[in-house]
Design a protein around this motif. Structure first.
Motif, PDB file in Angstrom:
ATOM      1  N   ASN A  34       0.832  -1.206   0.000  1.00  0.00           N
ATOM      2  CA  ASN A  34       0.000   0.000   0.000  1.00  0.00           C
ATOM      3  C   ASN A  34       0.864   1.253   0.000  1.00  0.00           C
ATOM      4  OD1 ASN A  34      -2.391  -1.459   0.012  1.00  0.00           O
ATOM      5  ND2 ASN A  34      -2.587  -1.422   2.234  1.00  0.00           N
ATOM      6  N   GLY A  35       1.935   1.248   0.778  1.00  0.00           N
ATOM      7  CA  GLY A  35       2.846   2.387   0.832  1.00  0.00           C
ATOM      8  C   GLY A  35       3.524   2.666  -0.496  1.00  0.00           C
ATOM      9  N   LEU A  36       3.722   1.609  -1.282  1.00  0.00           N
ATOM     10  CA  LEU A  36       4.347   1.750  -2.606  1.00  0.00           C
ATOM     11  C   LEU A  36       3.317   1.993  -3.710  1.00  0.00           C
ATOM     12  CD1 LEU A  36       6.994  -1.128  -2.516  1.00  0.00           C
ATOM     13  CD2 LEU A  36       7.412   1.326  -2.309  1.00  0.00           C
ATOM     14  N   GLY A  37       2.041   1.776  -3.380  1.00  0.00           N
ATOM     15  CA  GLY A  37       1.001   1.933  -4.393  1.00  0.00           C
ATOM     16  C   GLY A  37       0.961   0.781  -5.385  1.00  0.00           C
ATOM     17  N   ILE A  38       1.337  -0.418  -4.919  1.00  0.00           N
ATOM     18  CA  ILE A  38       1.309  -1.603  -5.769  1.00  0.00           C
ATOM     19  C   ILE A  38       0.507  -2.697  -5.074  1.00  0.00           C
ATOM     20  CG2 ILE A  38       3.507  -1.057  -6.902  1.00  0.00           C
ATOM     21  CD1 ILE A  38       4.877  -3.133  -5.110  1.00  0.00           C
ATOM     22  N   SER A  39       0.204  -3.762  -5.791  1.00  0.00           N
ATOM     23  CA  SER A  39      -0.541  -4.872  -5.197  1.00  0.00           C
ATOM     24  C   SER A  39       0.373  -5.691  -4.287  1.00  0.00           C
ATOM     25  CB  SER A  39      -1.107  -5.775  -6.300  1.00  0.00           C
ATOM     26  OG  SER A  39      -0.055  -6.449  -6.974  1.00  0.00           O
ATOM     27  N   GLN A  40      -0.244  -6.459  -3.402  1.00  0.00           N
ATOM     28  CA  GLN A  40       0.534  -7.332  -2.519  1.00  0.00           C
ATOM     29  C   GLN A  40       1.317  -8.366  -3.319  1.00  0.00           C
ATOM     30  OE1 GLN A  40      -0.217 -10.828  -1.741  1.00  0.00           O
ATOM     31  NE2 GLN A  40       1.729 -10.850  -0.642  1.00  0.00           N
ATOM     32  N   PRO A  41       0.714  -8.998  -4.369  1.00  0.00           N
ATOM     33  CA  PRO A  41       1.516  -9.951  -5.158  1.00  0.00           C
ATOM     34  C   PRO A  41       2.726  -9.284  -5.831  1.00  0.00           C
ATOM     35  CG  PRO A  41      -0.810 -10.343  -5.533  1.00  0.00           C
ATOM     36  CD  PRO A  41      -0.705  -9.065  -4.751  1.00  0.00           C
ATOM     37  N   ALA A  42       2.560  -8.052  -6.313  1.00  0.00           N
ATOM     38  CA  ALA A  42       3.689  -7.336  -6.930  1.00  0.00           C
ATOM     39  C   ALA A  42       4.764  -7.057  -5.881  1.00  0.00           C
ATOM     40  CB  ALA A  42       3.220  -6.045  -7.572  1.00  0.00           C
ATOM     41  N   TYR A  43       4.324  -6.685  -4.679  1.00  0.00           N
ATOM     42  CA  TYR A  43       5.292  -6.451  -3.603  1.00  0.00           C
ATOM     43  C   TYR A  43       6.008  -7.750  -3.235  1.00  0.00           C
ATOM     44  CZ  TYR A  43       7.591  -5.617   0.703  1.00  0.00           C
ATOM     45  OH  TYR A  43       8.574  -5.564   1.654  1.00  0.00           O
ATOM     46  N   SER A  44       5.269  -8.846  -3.182  1.00  0.00           N
ATOM     47  CA  SER A  44       5.854 -10.142  -2.850  1.00  0.00           C
ATOM     48  C   SER A  44       6.963 -10.507  -3.833  1.00  0.00           C
ATOM     49  CB  SER A  44       4.768 -11.219  -2.847  1.00  0.00           C
ATOM     50  OG  SER A  44       5.312 -12.481  -2.554  1.00  0.00           O
ATOM     51  N   ARG A  45       6.747 -10.193  -5.115  1.00  0.00           N
ATOM     52  CA  ARG A  45       7.766 -10.477  -6.126  1.00  0.00           C
ATOM     53  C   ARG A  45       9.020  -9.620  -5.892  1.00  0.00           C
ATOM     54  NH1 ARG A  45       3.047 -10.824  -9.119  1.00  0.00           N
ATOM     55  NH2 ARG A  45       3.281  -8.718  -9.975  1.00  0.00           N
ATOM     56  N   LEU A  46       8.842  -8.398  -5.400  1.00  0.00           N
ATOM     57  CA  LEU A  46      10.001  -7.562  -5.062  1.00  0.00           C
ATOM     58  C   LEU A  46      10.777  -8.177  -3.905  1.00  0.00           C
ATOM     59  CD1 LEU A  46       8.582  -3.904  -5.134  1.00  0.00           C
ATOM     60  CD2 LEU A  46      10.124  -4.972  -6.788  1.00  0.00           C
ATOM     61  N   GLU A  47      10.044  -8.558  -2.860  1.00  0.00           N
ATOM     62  CA  GLU A  47      10.684  -9.081  -1.652  1.00  0.00           C
ATOM     63  C   GLU A  47      11.352 -10.433  -1.902  1.00  0.00           C
ATOM     64  OE1 GLU A  47       8.687 -10.216   2.366  1.00  0.00           O
ATOM     65  OE2 GLU A  47       8.912  -8.023   2.374  1.00  0.00           O
ATOM     66  N   SER A  48      10.807 -11.221  -2.802  1.00  0.00           N
ATOM     67  CA  SER A  48      11.390 -12.535  -3.091  1.00  0.00           C
ATOM     68  C   SER A  48      12.567 -12.443  -4.063  1.00  0.00           C
ATOM     69  CB  SER A  48      10.331 -13.477  -3.658  1.00  0.00           C
ATOM     70  OG  SER A  48       9.931 -13.039  -4.947  1.00  0.00           O
ATOM     71  N   GLY A  49      12.736 -11.265  -4.667  1.00  0.00           N
ATOM     72  CA  GLY A  49      13.830 -11.092  -5.614  1.00  0.00           C
ATOM     73  C   GLY A  49      13.461 -11.448  -7.036  1.00  0.00           C
ATOM     74  N   ASN A  50      12.186 -11.762  -7.278  1.00  0.00           N
ATOM     75  CA  ASN A  50      11.754 -12.107  -8.631  1.00  0.00           C
ATOM     76  C   ASN A  50      11.601 -10.877  -9.520  1.00  0.00           C
ATOM     77  OD1 ASN A  50      11.702 -14.879  -8.213  1.00  0.00           O
ATOM     78  ND2 ASN A  50       9.667 -14.780  -7.309  1.00  0.00           N
ATOM     79  N   ASN A  51      11.392  -9.715  -8.921  1.00  0.00           N
ATOM     80  CA  ASN A  51      11.351  -8.450  -9.652  1.00  0.00           C
ATOM     81  C   ASN A  51      12.432  -7.540  -9.092  1.00  0.00           C
ATOM     82  OD1 ASN A  51       9.180  -9.320 -11.136  1.00  0.00           O
ATOM     83  ND2 ASN A  51       7.729  -7.844 -10.310  1.00  0.00           N
ATOM     84  N   VAL A  52      12.950  -6.686  -9.938  1.00  0.00           N
ATOM     85  CA  VAL A  52      13.994  -5.745  -9.524  1.00  0.00           C
ATOM     86  C   VAL A  52      13.355  -4.564  -8.808  1.00  0.00           C
ATOM     87  CG1 VAL A  52      15.831  -4.225 -10.355  1.00  0.00           C
ATOM     88  CG2 VAL A  52      15.442  -6.427 -11.476  1.00  0.00           C
ATOM     89  N   ILE A  53      13.893  -4.245  -7.643  1.00  0.00           N
ATOM     90  CA  ILE A  53      13.400  -3.102  -6.885  1.00  0.00           C
ATOM     91  C   ILE A  53      14.080  -1.837  -7.401  1.00  0.00           C
ATOM     92  CG2 ILE A  53      15.104  -3.375  -5.044  1.00  0.00           C
ATOM     93  CD1 ILE A  53      12.864  -2.543  -3.095  1.00  0.00           C
ATOM     94  N   SER A  54      13.287  -0.801  -7.605  1.00  0.00           N
ATOM     95  CA  SER A  54      13.857   0.460  -8.073  1.00  0.00           C
ATOM     96  C   SER A  54      14.394   1.251  -6.878  1.00  0.00           C
ATOM     97  CB  SER A  54      12.798   1.287  -8.808  1.00  0.00           C
ATOM     98  OG  SER A  54      11.868   1.847  -7.889  1.00  0.00           O
ATOM     99  N   LEU A  55      15.220   2.220  -7.169  1.00  0.00           N
ATOM    100  CA  LEU A  55      15.747   3.068  -6.092  1.00  0.00           C
ATOM    101  C   LEU A  55      14.628   3.844  -5.407  1.00  0.00           C
ATOM    102  CD1 LEU A  55      19.018   4.399  -7.737  1.00  0.00           C
ATOM    103  CD2 LEU A  55      18.781   2.661  -5.950  1.00  0.00           C
TER     104      LEU A  55
END
Length: 103
Positions: A34-55
């Motif tokens: 919610n703080g990033l303005g993205i869905s929980q599944p999208a956030y999960s992919r960031l935290e798991s390393g499946n998506n690249v986190i932006s600065l």
């Protein structure tokens, strides 16, 4: 018989640090999503390393976790060093969108 060296992506390493800090605040993934303005599944992919986190995302996450992005990166560098001492290979991916001149 050869053994396979364990490996971890740098994105997943950053995700582990964020996850650890998130749990220290007893926050679930939805709170950061919610703080990033993205869905929980999208956030999960960031935290798991499946998506690249932006600065920008890293800065927002750090703010939510009442820290600074450089502290998360510093903790990741320390963890990377410890894991490498244990024989874990850290894989740094190259973003396909980066110009070859910048790589």
């Amino acid at each position: 018989m050869s053994t396979v060296q364990p490996s971890l992506t740098y994105n997943a390493l950053i995700g582990q640090i964020i996850q650890r800090r998130r749990k220290q605040f007893s926050l679930d993934q939805s709170a950061l999503a919610n703080g990033l303005g993205i869905s929980q599944p999208a956030y999960s992919r960031l935290e798991s390393g499946n998506n690249v986190i932006s600065l920008i995302q890293l800065r927002k996450i750090a703010s939510i976790l009442k820290t600074h992005s450089f502290e998360i990166l510093h903790e990741a560098e320390k963890l990377e060093y410890e894991l490498q001492k244990q024989g874990v290979s850290i894989i740094v991916e190259r973003d396909a969108g980066i110009s070859p001149a910048l790589q």
